[in-house]
Each structure stands twice: as structure tokens, then as C-alpha cells.
Design a protein around this motif. Structure first.
Motif, mmCIF file in Angstrom:
data_model
loop_
_atom_site.group_PDB
_atom_site.id
_atom_site.type_symbol
_atom_site.label_atom_id
_atom_site.label_comp_id
_atom_site.label_asym_id
_atom_site.label_seq_id
_atom_site.Cartn_x
_atom_site.Cartn_y
_atom_site.Cartn_z
ATOM 1 N N GLU A 388 -3.197 1.871 -3.173
ATOM 2 C CA GLU A 388 -3.820 2.609 -2.088
ATOM 3 C C GLU A 388 -3.033 3.893 -1.800
ATOM 4 O OE1 GLU A 388 -4.248 0.386 1.643
ATOM 5 O OE2 GLU A 388 -4.231 2.384 2.579
ATOM 6 N N ALA A 389 -1.713 3.738 -1.718
ATOM 7 C CA ALA A 389 -0.870 4.914 -1.456
ATOM 8 C C ALA A 389 -1.054 5.949 -2.562
ATOM 9 C CB ALA A 389 0.587 4.494 -1.351
ATOM 10 N N ARG A 390 -1.132 5.474 -3.787
ATOM 11 C CA ARG A 390 -1.288 6.397 -4.923
ATOM 12 C C ARG A 390 -2.613 7.136 -4.854
ATOM 13 N NH1 ARG A 390 1.195 2.205 -9.390
ATOM 14 N NH2 ARG A 390 3.354 2.796 -9.022
ATOM 15 N N ALA A 391 -3.667 6.382 -4.508
ATOM 16 C CA ALA A 391 -5.000 7.000 -4.440
ATOM 17 C C ALA A 391 -5.030 8.075 -3.349
ATOM 18 C CB ALA A 391 -6.059 5.930 -4.169
ATOM 19 N N THR A 392 -4.468 7.742 -2.176
ATOM 20 C CA THR A 392 -4.427 8.703 -1.077
ATOM 21 C C THR A 392 -3.673 9.959 -1.497
ATOM 22 O OG1 THR A 392 -4.035 6.733 0.253
ATOM 23 C CG2 THR A 392 -4.028 8.847 1.405
ATOM 24 N N TRP A 393 -2.573 9.719 -2.159
ATOM 25 C CA TRP A 393 -1.731 10.851 -2.536
ATOM 26 C C TRP A 393 -2.407 11.734 -3.584
ATOM 27 C CZ3 TRP A 393 0.814 12.300 -7.116
ATOM 28 C CH2 TRP A 393 1.662 13.410 -6.953
ATOM 29 N N ARG A 394 -3.069 11.073 -4.555
ATOM 30 C CA ARG A 394 -3.723 11.823 -5.630
ATOM 31 C C ARG A 394 -4.815 12.718 -5.060
ATOM 32 N NH1 ARG A 394 -3.726 7.711 -9.091
ATOM 33 N NH2 ARG A 394 -5.761 7.031 -8.378
ATOM 34 N N GLN A 395 -5.514 12.141 -4.072
ATOM 35 C CA GLN A 395 -6.572 12.872 -3.393
ATOM 36 C C GLN A 395 -6.036 14.210 -2.878
ATOM 37 O OE1 GLN A 395 -9.681 11.478 -2.902
ATOM 38 N NE2 GLN A 395 -10.354 13.446 -2.016
ATOM 39 N N GLU A 396 -4.927 14.123 -2.162
ATOM 40 C CA GLU A 396 -4.352 15.326 -1.561
ATOM 41 C C GLU A 396 -3.825 16.275 -2.641
ATOM 42 O OE1 GLU A 396 -4.562 16.451 1.318
ATOM 43 O OE2 GLU A 396 -3.080 18.064 1.295
ATOM 44 N N ALA A 397 -3.209 15.688 -3.667
ATOM 45 C CA ALA A 397 -2.650 16.520 -4.739
ATOM 46 C C ALA A 397 -3.751 17.350 -5.395
ATOM 47 C CB ALA A 397 -1.930 15.659 -5.759
ATOM 48 N N THR A 398 -4.914 16.737 -5.594
ATOM 49 C CA THR A 398 -6.007 17.492 -6.216
ATOM 50 C C THR A 398 -6.559 18.538 -5.258
ATOM 51 O OG1 THR A 398 -7.323 15.532 -5.715
ATOM 52 C CG2 THR A 398 -6.926 16.000 -8.035
ATOM 53 N N ASN A 399 -6.362 18.311 -3.953
ATOM 54 C CA ASN A 399 -6.785 19.316 -2.974
ATOM 55 C C ASN A 399 -5.768 20.439 -2.823
ATOM 56 O OD1 ASN A 399 -9.071 17.856 -2.513
ATOM 57 N ND2 ASN A 399 -8.349 16.909 -0.611
ATOM 58 N N GLY A 400 -4.785 20.476 -3.704
ATOM 59 C CA GLY A 400 -3.835 21.586 -3.673
ATOM 60 C C GLY A 400 -2.519 21.262 -2.993
ATOM 61 N N GLY A 401 -2.271 19.983 -2.704
ATOM 62 C CA GLY A 401 -1.003 19.589 -2.085
ATOM 63 C C GLY A 401 0.116 19.582 -3.112
ATOM 64 N N ASN A 418 5.000 11.782 4.335
ATOM 65 C CA ASN A 418 4.385 10.794 5.229
ATOM 66 C C ASN A 418 4.015 9.518 4.486
ATOM 67 O OD1 ASN A 418 4.666 12.356 7.465
ATOM 68 N ND2 ASN A 418 2.556 13.134 7.474
ATOM 69 N N ILE A 419 3.473 9.700 3.289
ATOM 70 C CA ILE A 419 3.119 8.513 2.500
ATOM 71 C C ILE A 419 4.377 7.709 2.177
ATOM 72 C CG2 ILE A 419 2.208 7.754 0.265
ATOM 73 C CD1 ILE A 419 0.233 10.070 0.388
ATOM 74 N N LEU A 420 5.426 8.402 1.787
ATOM 75 C CA LEU A 420 6.678 7.708 1.476
ATOM 76 C C LEU A 420 7.226 6.988 2.715
ATOM 77 C CD1 LEU A 420 8.359 10.457 -0.725
ATOM 78 C CD2 LEU A 420 7.613 8.195 -1.533
ATOM 79 N N GLU A 421 7.163 7.678 3.866
ATOM 80 C CA GLU A 421 7.676 7.061 5.097
ATOM 81 C C GLU A 421 6.931 5.766 5.408
ATOM 82 O OE1 GLU A 421 10.385 7.672 6.901
ATOM 83 O OE2 GLU A 421 10.829 9.327 5.548
ATOM 84 N N SER A 422 5.617 5.792 5.199
ATOM 85 C CA SER A 422 4.868 4.582 5.541
ATOM 86 C C SER A 422 5.218 3.455 4.560
ATOM 87 C CB SER A 422 3.363 4.870 5.614
ATOM 88 O OG SER A 422 2.775 4.683 4.352
ATOM 89 N N LEU A 423 5.500 3.824 3.304
ATOM 90 C CA LEU A 423 5.925 2.796 2.334
ATOM 91 C C LEU A 423 7.304 2.241 2.712
ATOM 92 C CD1 LEU A 423 4.763 4.442 -1.035
ATOM 93 C CD2 LEU A 423 3.742 2.438 0.092
ATOM 94 N N ILE A 424 8.144 3.115 3.234
ATOM 95 C CA ILE A 424 9.479 2.669 3.669
ATOM 96 C C ILE A 424 9.350 1.739 4.879
ATOM 97 C CG2 ILE A 424 11.660 3.433 4.714
ATOM 98 C CD1 ILE A 424 11.412 5.987 2.954
ATOM 99 N N GLU A 425 8.506 2.160 5.840
ATOM 100 C CA GLU A 425 8.309 1.351 7.049
ATOM 101 C C GLU A 425 7.798 -0.041 6.712
ATOM 102 O OE1 GLU A 425 5.797 3.414 9.936
ATOM 103 O OE2 GLU A 425 7.421 4.916 9.988
ATOM 104 N N ARG A 426 6.955 -0.099 5.696
ATOM 105 C CA ARG A 426 6.391 -1.407 5.335
ATOM 106 C C ARG A 426 7.322 -2.189 4.418
ATOM 107 N NH1 ARG A 426 1.042 1.259 3.444
ATOM 108 N NH2 ARG A 426 0.324 -0.792 2.703
#
Ligand code: OOG
Ligand code: NI
Length: 498
Positions: A388-401, A418-426
Motif C-alpha cells: 500500500e505504501a509503495r502504491a501511494t508513493w508511486r502515485q505521487e512519484a509519477t505526478n512529479g514528486g 511522510n510515508i516513511l514516518e507512517s511506516l516508522i510509527e507502525r
């Protein structure tokens, strides 16, 4: 990187000694030599080891991050000062045999010192983990000397050869064959060591030495001797505040302050040193004999290394350090005792007000420090969360992130963090601070200066840096340490998110 690993296996390459092994043996041989030359260095090593042993016992998790006590106790950096561009050119090739390449440009002219410097060190993550031996290497800047002094320095250095024929030959062999056999590696270590040895016979008459000294004690140290003697060797301590206090208690003449950030901020690099030793020196009298004199160049230093800072935090660090220097100058006016007693408190006050991150956690949240990220057990098992984290991130990366798959000029963007932080929190990912492997020009200037001969002068202030000149001598550009840290960080993120 040149060496055994990058070459295809052939009958000869298989018997080459890995570069880290040559580097480690060389670093140890240098340490053994320096122990004999400067006995106080040997005593200090014992104290450092004692403090590190206590510190590791009190912080059981540390071995994972830093390696064993033996490994930490093997870590050190040294420093040399060269006189001619050709010397630097050969030195670069010599260090390359051990997998050490020039990283960073340090302009010391801002501190009125007629040198500029780089640090030779390994850059690969695994190589650093095996043995991070570094040598801070300075080159005399002839362009900062007045005409007459320059003429004298050039004359003194003109026919100086600091390398043995043996080491030159082994460097050539390494370059031609891509490595050294065990016998060649041993010979290399022995021959290379000769360049760093202290010679108590000067190359110039005492009068000339004194003339150099009036301009700069660095110039005298560089231009009067047969070689670039190793001028200090610095072990890594895990609690520099305790170490500094112990040195003071033992009556060792230390510099008045620990250089670098205040105690309690896990950033960059803190260093302390004891004053240069006075060494009996023989100056040629021009009639085949010698006159006895003295020279002051070699000293001891200890350092504690912390988290590497990103440029935006380094700027704050530089600004606060400049402020501390100003306030320190005021304190000094009240006497050395007052300065010694109040410097740390003053520095800590400045950082409390101006540096808003006191823990590695805060450094990460504010994007002040470099970190590598790794999946922990729970993360490896929870593939759904990761997908899920990867999919979210890829989405943004393709949007120019921010795109971790390319060598990004800037660090990871807010979205990625932010994605990394949430993975750390979990509890799926952990962040490991990247150790600062380099040097600090202001601290270096402080170290240089505190150990200058009291009879010495300084060059004129307000000189300009000259990186191109250093790189021309090296025959290649110096590495950019921010790029190296950034790549390390980016690679670890890529491993998780792609
Ligand atoms: C080098 C001083 C700089 C450090 O640790 O910052 C240095 C020298 O005195 O030649 O080694
Ligand atoms: Ni040093």
C-alpha cells in the motif's frame, strides 16, 4: 571504485588483497609507529578504550550500530601537510591503492592559514563499515605567500622527494594490475609508511626555518623537513565530555574547549586535542654539521562522531558557530580560566536558542539529518502494508514528486518522508542516523591554530579559496560529501519503496 571488486575474475585478480585489508593494516602500522614517536598517544588510546568499554556496557544496543569495541577502537583519522602539487598527485594515487579518495574542499585561508585541504577516505558504505580510515591532507598555497617567501619555499622544496622508489613502483603495479598480491601489499604498507615518518633532521638551516616560522608555522612545518610527517592520529571516543575531563584531570595540556557542537547535540563532530609536543630538531649548519633546535608540530586529538547534517541544518550550525566564536572572544578577554569554565555553557545556550533539534528523532522529523531506512522484521512480514505504501508513493512519484530511482539533487520530499514516518510509527521501518564521515573547517582551523608555534605569524586575512588549484593538483575533482550522504539515504529509501 578501482580494485579487486570491480574487475572480472582472472587467475591473477583472485590473489589480490582487498583494499579494506590494506587500509586497515596500514592504519594499524601508522598507529604503531606514532605510538613510538609520541608515547602520550599510546597512553591516550588506553584511556579512550576504557571510556568506550564503559560506554558500551551502559548502552547495550550500541554494538549493532557501531560494531564491536575492537572495531570502534580501530577507528582513527590522521593528518598531513604537503608542499608541492606533485606530492599531492602521487599521494592521491597512494591512497587510491587503499580505496581512499579525496572528499570535500576545506578552505583554511579564511582562518589566515596558507593551506587548503581535502580528506582521503573510503566512500562505499561497506568499505566505511569495515574500516573508515581517513587522512586530512593539506597542501601549501604558494599563492598566499609574499614573493620572497614563496621563492625560498619553492627552493627548499624543489628537489624534495617524499616517496620511496619502492612505493612508487608498487603504486604503478597496482594501477597496471588492478590490485596487489599479499607480498606486494605488505611491501606497500612498509614503503608507504616511510613517507609519514618523523625525521628530526631538517632540510634547511635554522635561519631559514626561523624565517619561515615568522610567516607561518605551517609553512615552517611543511617547507623545512624531509617529509610530511603524520602530525596527529585521532581515535574515536564515544563520550568526549568524559574524555576531555579525564585528560584535564591527568594534567594533560588540552585546548581550552571541545571543538564543534555542544555536548548533548548528536550532530556532526566534536574534537579535542592536546598541544603540540616540542621536539628536538637538528638543523644543518652548512659545514657538514648540525645545530640543535626545536620544532613544534605534532599533537594528539580525540573525536566523537555523530549524525551528518543536511545543507539547511549545516547553515544553521555555521551561523551559530560564528556567533559562539564572537562571544568566545569576549570571554577570552576575561582570561583563559573564565573561558575554560564558561565556554560550554555559552555554546549550549546559543544552540538551545538557535538549533531546534536535540535528538536524532527531531533531526529526522525536521529533515535536518541524513538517515538510512531499513525494514524491520514486522515490516518484512506485513507485505500488505508495504504494498500500500509503495502504491501511494508511486502515485505521487509519477505526478512529479521525488523519485528515488534517479540521483536526486535534493533529498526526499515531504511526501516521501511522510510515508516513511507512517511506516516508522507502525513499527515496520527503522531509521538509522548516517554518521558524519568528514571534517569541519572551523574546527580544523581551531585545531591548526591551537597547535601553532607561539613564535609564529599568520598570513594576511581575506584571501580567496582556490578549489580549482587543489583539484588540478589532484588530477580530479574532490567528491561532494552531501551527494554521497544523499545517495546513501536515497538508495535505502528506494530499497523500501520500489
Ligand atoms: C589538520 C587539522 C585538521 C581535523 O581533525 O579537523 C584536522 C592539521 O593540523 O594538519 O585534522
Ligand atoms: Ni584531526
Amino acid at each position: 571504485m578501482q580494485g579487486t571488486s570491480s574487475r572480472e575474475a582472472s587467475p591473477t585478480t583472485q590473489s589480490f588483497v582487498p583494499q579494506f585489508e590494506i587500509r586497515e593494516k596500514f592504519s594499524r602500522a601508522m598507529s604503531d609507529m606514532y605510538k613510538k614517536e609520541v608515547p602520550l598517544y599510546g597512553d591516550l588510546l588506553e584511556i579512550v578504550r576504557g571510556i568506550n568499554r564503559e560506554f558500551m556496557a551502559q548502552n547495550p544496543g550500541l554494538e549493532d550500530e557501531l560494531g564491536s569495541l575492537d572495531r570502534v577502537s580501530e577507528e582513527r583519522h590522521g593528518a598531513i601537510r604537503l608542499g608541492k602539487p606533485e606530492e599531492l598527485a602521487v599521494m592521491a594515487r597512494l591512497f587510491n591503492v587503499m580505496g581512499m579518495v579525496p572528499v570535500g574542499y576545506y578552505d583554511l585561508s579564511v582562518a589566515n592559514l596558507p593551506v587548503h585541504s581535502t580528506a582521503f577516505r573510503p566512500i562505499d558504505k561497506d568499505e566505511l563499515a569495515r574500516n573508515p580510515f581517513r587522512v586530512f591532507t593539506s597542501l601549501l598555497r604558494m599563492d598566499l605567500l609574499d614573493d620572497e617567501t614563496r621563492r625560498q619555499a619553492e627552493e627548499s622544496l624543489r628537489d624534495r622527494d617524499i616517496f620511496t622508489p619502492g612505493v612508487r613502483e608498487l603504486i604503478r603495479i597496482h594501477e597496471a594490475e588492478g590490485g596487489l598480491t599479499p607480498q606486494q601489499a605488505d611491501d606497500f604498507i612498509r614503503e608507504a609508511l616511510e613517507t609519514f615518518r618523523w625525521h628530526n633532521e631538517a632540510r634547511v638551516p635554522q635561519e631559514q626555518y626561523e624565517t619561515f616560522l615568522k610567516t607561518s608555522s605551517l609553512l615552517a612545518d611543511i617547507a623545512s623537513f624531509k617529509g610530511p610527517h603524520i602530525n596527529h592520529l585521532t581515535p574515536r571516543v564515544l563520550d568526549i565530555t568524559a574524555l576531555h575531563q579525564r585528560m584535564v584531570d591527568m594534567g594533560i595540556e588540552t585546548i581550552p574547549e571541545v571543538q564543534g557542537p555542544p555536548a548533548g547535540w548528536p550532530i556532526l563532530l566534536q574534537q579535542t586535542s592536546f598541544r603540540a609536543l616540542v621536539e628536538a630538531t637538528r638543523f644543518p649548519d652548512g659545514r657538514g654539521g648540525f645545530v640543535e633546535g626545536r620544532h613544534r608540530a605534532r599533537f594528539g586529538e580525540i573525536e566523537q562522531r555523530h549524525t551528518a547534517l543536511k545543507p539547511q541544518a549545516m547553515d544553521i550550525y555555521d551561523r551559530l558557530t560564528a556567533k559562539a566564536k564572537e562571544q568566545g572572544a569576549e570571554l577570552k578577554k576575561q582570561g583563559e580560566d573564565v573561558y575554560r569554565a564558561r565556554y560550554q555553557e555559552m555554546l549550549a545556550g546559543i544552540f538551545e536558542e538557535g538549533f531546534p533539534a536535540r535528538t536524532n528523532e527531531e533531526l529526522r522529523r525536521r529533515d535536518f539529518g541524513y538517515f538510512t531506512y531499513e525494514l524491520i522484521d514486522k515490516g518484512r512480514k506485513d507485505t500488505a502494508a508495504l504494498d500500500e505504501a509503495r502504491a501511494t508513493w508511486r502515485q505521487e512519484a509519477t505526478n512529479g514528486g521525488w523519485d528515488a530511482s534517479t540521483r536526486n539533487e535534493s533529498g526526499p520530499d515531504r511526501w516521501t518522508r511522510n510515508i516513511l514516518e507512517s511506516l516508522i510509527e507502525r513499527g515496520l521501518v527503522r531509521a538509522v542516523p548516517v554518521t558524519y564521515e568528514d571534517f569541519l573547517p572551523v574546527s580544523a582551523a581551531g585545531i591548526f591554530k591551537s597547535n601553532l608555534d607561539e613564535r609564529s605569524g599568520l598570513i594576511e586575512s581575506g584571501q580567496s579559496s582556490n578549489r580549482a588549484m587543489l583539484e588540478e593538483a589532484l588530477g580530479k575533482p574532490v567528491g561532494d560529501y552531501h551527494a554521497l550522504y544523499r545517495e546513501q539515504e536515497g538508495e535505502s529509501i528506494r530499497a523500501i519503496l520500489t
